[in-house]
Write a protein that holds these residues in place. Structure first.
Motif, PDB file in Angstrom:
ATOM      1  N   LYS A   1      44.764   9.554  57.838  1.00 31.73           N
ATOM      2  CA  LYS A   1      44.667   9.376  59.288  1.00 31.73           C
ATOM      3  C   LYS A   1      45.316  10.544  60.048  1.00 31.73           C
ATOM      4  CE  LYS A   1      47.173   6.094  61.179  1.00 31.73           C
ATOM      5  NZ  LYS A   1      47.774   4.794  61.396  1.00 31.73           N
ATOM      6  N   ARG A   2      46.491  10.958  59.588  1.00 26.22           N
ATOM      7  CA  ARG A   2      47.314  11.914  60.361  1.00 26.22           C
ATOM      8  C   ARG A   2      47.112  13.392  59.973  1.00 26.22           C
ATOM      9  NH1 ARG A   2      49.988   9.433  64.570  1.00 26.22           N
ATOM     10  NH2 ARG A   2      50.880   7.462  63.904  1.00 26.22           N
ATOM     11  N   ASN A   3      46.974  13.639  58.649  1.00 26.89           N
ATOM     12  CA  ASN A   3      46.960  15.033  58.168  1.00 26.89           C
ATOM     13  C   ASN A   3      46.397  15.090  56.751  1.00 26.89           C
ATOM     14  OD1 ASN A   3      47.509  17.648  57.384  1.00 26.89           O
ATOM     15  ND2 ASN A   3      49.731  17.503  57.625  1.00 26.89           N
ATOM     16  N   PRO A   4      45.065  15.055  56.631  1.00 26.66           N
ATOM     17  CA  PRO A   4      44.427  14.988  55.303  1.00 26.66           C
ATOM     18  C   PRO A   4      44.759  16.157  54.384  1.00 26.66           C
ATOM     19  CG  PRO A   4      42.818  14.665  57.053  1.00 26.66           C
ATOM     20  CD  PRO A   4      44.092  15.054  57.725  1.00 26.66           C
ATOM     21  N   ASP A   5      45.255  17.276  54.940  1.00 26.05           N
ATOM     22  CA  ASP A   5      45.611  18.421  54.086  1.00 26.05           C
ATOM     23  C   ASP A   5      46.985  18.283  53.437  1.00 26.05           C
ATOM     24  OD1 ASP A   5      43.232  19.675  54.677  1.00 26.05           O
ATOM     25  OD2 ASP A   5      44.061  20.715  56.434  1.00 26.05           O
ATOM     26  N   CYS A   6      47.738  17.302  53.870  1.00 34.34           N
ATOM     27  CA  CYS A   6      49.091  17.117  53.328  1.00 34.34           C
ATOM     28  C   CYS A   6      49.007  16.591  51.888  1.00 34.34           C
ATOM     29  CB  CYS A   6      49.829  16.124  54.227  1.00 34.34           C
ATOM     30  SG  CYS A   6      51.511  15.781  53.724  1.00 34.34           S
ATOM     31  N   LEU A   7      49.755  17.216  50.985  1.00 31.82           N
ATOM     32  CA  LEU A   7      49.705  16.840  49.564  1.00 31.82           C
ATOM     33  C   LEU A   7      50.746  15.768  49.230  1.00 31.82           C
ATOM     34  CD1 LEU A   7      49.373  20.421  47.989  1.00 31.82           C
ATOM     35  CD2 LEU A   7      47.536  18.808  48.548  1.00 31.82           C
ATOM     36  N   ILE A   8      50.458  15.026  48.159  1.00 26.23           N
ATOM     37  CA  ILE A   8      51.417  14.027  47.655  1.00 26.23           C
ATOM     38  C   ILE A   8      51.891  14.475  46.276  1.00 26.23           C
ATOM     39  CG2 ILE A   8      51.808  11.625  46.994  1.00 26.23           C
ATOM     40  CD1 ILE A   8      49.583  10.793  48.891  1.00 26.23           C
ATOM     41  N   GLU A   9      53.207  14.572  46.137  1.00 26.64           N
ATOM     42  CA  GLU A   9      53.830  14.961  44.868  1.00 26.64           C
ATOM     43  C   GLU A   9      54.712  13.794  44.411  1.00 26.64           C
ATOM     44  OE1 GLU A   9      56.928  18.060  45.152  1.00 26.64           O
ATOM     45  OE2 GLU A   9      55.995  19.094  43.472  1.00 26.64           O
TER      46      GLU A   9
ATOM     47  N   ALA B   1      45.880   6.866  42.194  1.00 21.62           N
ATOM     48  CA  ALA B   1      46.542   6.392  43.424  1.00 21.62           C
ATOM     49  C   ALA B   1      46.527   7.444  44.520  1.00 21.62           C
ATOM     50  CB  ALA B   1      47.976   5.976  43.102  1.00 21.62           C
ATOM     51  N   GLY B   2      46.197   8.705  44.163  1.00 20.14           N
ATOM     52  CA  GLY B   2      46.095   9.736  45.201  1.00 20.14           C
ATOM     53  C   GLY B   2      47.114  10.850  45.085  1.00 20.14           C
ATOM     54  N   VAL B   3      47.803  10.937  43.953  1.00 20.71           N
ATOM     55  CA  VAL B   3      48.807  11.995  43.772  1.00 20.71           C
ATOM     56  C   VAL B   3      48.124  13.331  43.471  1.00 20.71           C
ATOM     57  CG1 VAL B   3      50.740  12.762  42.309  1.00 20.71           C
ATOM     58  CG2 VAL B   3      50.538  10.346  42.965  1.00 20.71           C
ATOM     59  N   ASP B   4      48.594  14.405  44.122  1.00 18.59           N
ATOM     60  CA  ASP B   4      48.031  15.747  43.923  1.00 18.59           C
ATOM     61  C   ASP B   4      48.823  16.576  42.921  1.00 18.59           C
ATOM     62  OD1 ASP B   4      46.005  15.771  46.237  1.00 18.59           O
ATOM     63  OD2 ASP B   4      47.853  15.206  47.250  1.00 18.59           O
ATOM     64  N   ILE B   5      50.157  16.380  42.916  1.00 15.89           N
ATOM     65  CA  ILE B   5      51.040  17.200  42.073  1.00 15.89           C
ATOM     66  C   ILE B   5      52.050  16.281  41.389  1.00 15.89           C
ATOM     67  CG2 ILE B   5      52.683  19.137  42.039  1.00 15.89           C
ATOM     68  CD1 ILE B   5      51.682  19.937  44.820  1.00 15.89           C
ATOM     69  N   VAL B   6      52.240  16.482  40.080  1.00 17.39           N
ATOM     70  CA  VAL B   6      53.328  15.758  39.413  1.00 17.39           C
ATOM     71  C   VAL B   6      54.428  16.739  39.011  1.00 17.39           C
ATOM     72  CG1 VAL B   6      52.152  13.697  38.554  1.00 17.39           C
ATOM     73  CG2 VAL B   6      52.043  15.823  37.205  1.00 17.39           C
ATOM     74  N   VAL B   7      55.671  16.286  39.202  1.00 15.62           N
ATOM     75  CA  VAL B   7      56.842  16.996  38.680  1.00 15.62           C
ATOM     76  C   VAL B   7      57.159  16.354  37.331  1.00 15.62           C
ATOM     77  CG1 VAL B   7      59.291  17.488  39.037  1.00 15.62           C
ATOM     78  CG2 VAL B   7      57.729  17.405  41.005  1.00 15.62           C
ATOM     79  N   ALA B   8      57.440  17.175  36.334  1.00  9.33           N
ATOM     80  CA  ALA B   8      57.837  16.611  35.034  1.00  9.33           C
ATOM     81  C   ALA B   8      58.850  17.550  34.388  1.00  9.33           C
ATOM     82  CB  ALA B   8      56.615  16.433  34.133  1.00  9.33           C
ATOM     83  N   GLY B   9      59.979  16.994  34.017  1.00 13.79           N
ATOM     84  CA  GLY B   9      61.044  17.780  33.402  1.00 13.79           C
ATOM     85  C   GLY B   9      61.141  17.519  31.917  1.00 13.79           C
ATOM     86  N   SER B  10      61.658  16.340  31.560  1.00 14.07           N
ATOM     87  CA  SER B  10      61.900  16.048  30.141  1.00 14.07           C
ATOM     88  C   SER B  10      60.593  15.982  29.355  1.00 14.07           C
ATOM     89  CB  SER B  10      62.708  14.762  29.977  1.00 14.07           C
ATOM     90  OG  SER B  10      62.131  13.724  30.717  1.00 14.07           O
TER      91      SER B  10
END
Ligand code: DX5
Ligand code: ZN
Length: 213
Positions: A163-171, A187-196
């Motif tokens: 609705k507000r900003n379709p270019d905004c990414l979800i991490e 669910a709509g996630v664009d970027i995952v952080v993974a360490g271990s």
């Protein structure tokens, strides 16, 4: 799926080697966890070490601040020209002002939400940012168990973003592995952080990154 390995799980005795490995291994961003021992019960790295990371990295930096006094830390890290600086909404009295400051420095601003923080808390900031980072563990340490309520939160956030900003990414950050990454993508996630998961993978970091993608 874009992958941002967290160097928190790297071998700090061989940091340049471990940063080079994820960049050559196909990561999209290098995730840097900055902790001050106040906002979270752990203390990590400052600009001296992150400067060495930036020199070793051939991919852009994604700096995740887990600190009090965000504005001070933005000033410390801005000269390293990261792609993103994200800060916790729970810790900032003037998030709108700080977002403008980060952008004026030529850096993409992002907001971080702890596991309990509802997506609606940043509804009126979404137009001003480039990314939302949802914590799927309590910030402070690598190697924790994934908190699955982030899935429902991602879906609710996605509705607001569309609705507000379709270019905004979800991490999403914390407890991510090759088992839960598919559900996150759906669910709509664009970027995952993974360490271990990345640095602990028995077949090496490149295989780990490829399996998340
Ligand atoms: C936690 C950090 C994470 C952490 C992720 O406070 O923000 O980036 O390093 O580590 P894993 O993937 O091991 O949960
Ligand atoms: Zn992080």
């Amino acid at each position: 799926m874009k992958v941002a390995p967290s160097i928190l799980s790297a071998d700090f005795g061989h940091l340049a080697r471990d940063v080079t490995a994820i960049c050559k291994g196909g990561c999209d961003l290098v995730h840097v966890d900055v902790m001050d021992g106040h906002f979270v019960p752990n203390l990590t790295i400052g600009p001296v070490v992150v400067d060495a990371v930036a020199k070793a990295a051939s991919k852009p930096l994604d700096i995740h601040l887990m600190v009090e006094n965000n504005s001070f830390f933005v000033d410390l890290f801005a000269p390293l020209k990261p792609e993103y600086i994200s800060f916790h909404i729970e810790e900032e009295k003037h998030p709108h002002r700080l977002i403008q400051k980060i952008r004026s420095l030529g850096i993409r601003p992002a907001l971080v939400l702890n596991p309990h923080t509802p997506p609606e808390s940043i509804d009126f900031l979404l137009e001003d940012i480039d990314m939302v980072l949802l914590m799927s563990v309590n910030p402070g340490f690598g190697g924790q168990k994934f908190i699955s309520s982030v899935l429902e939160k991602t879906k609710r956030l996605k509705v607001l973003i569309d609705k507000r900003n379709p270019d905004c990414l979800i991490e999403v950050d914390g407890g991510v592995n090759d088992q839960n990454v598919k559900t996150l993508a759906k669910a709509g996630v664009d970027i995952v952080v993974a360490g271990s998961f990345v640095y602990g993978h028995s077949k090496g970091v490149a295989t780990a990154i490829a399996s998340l993608k």
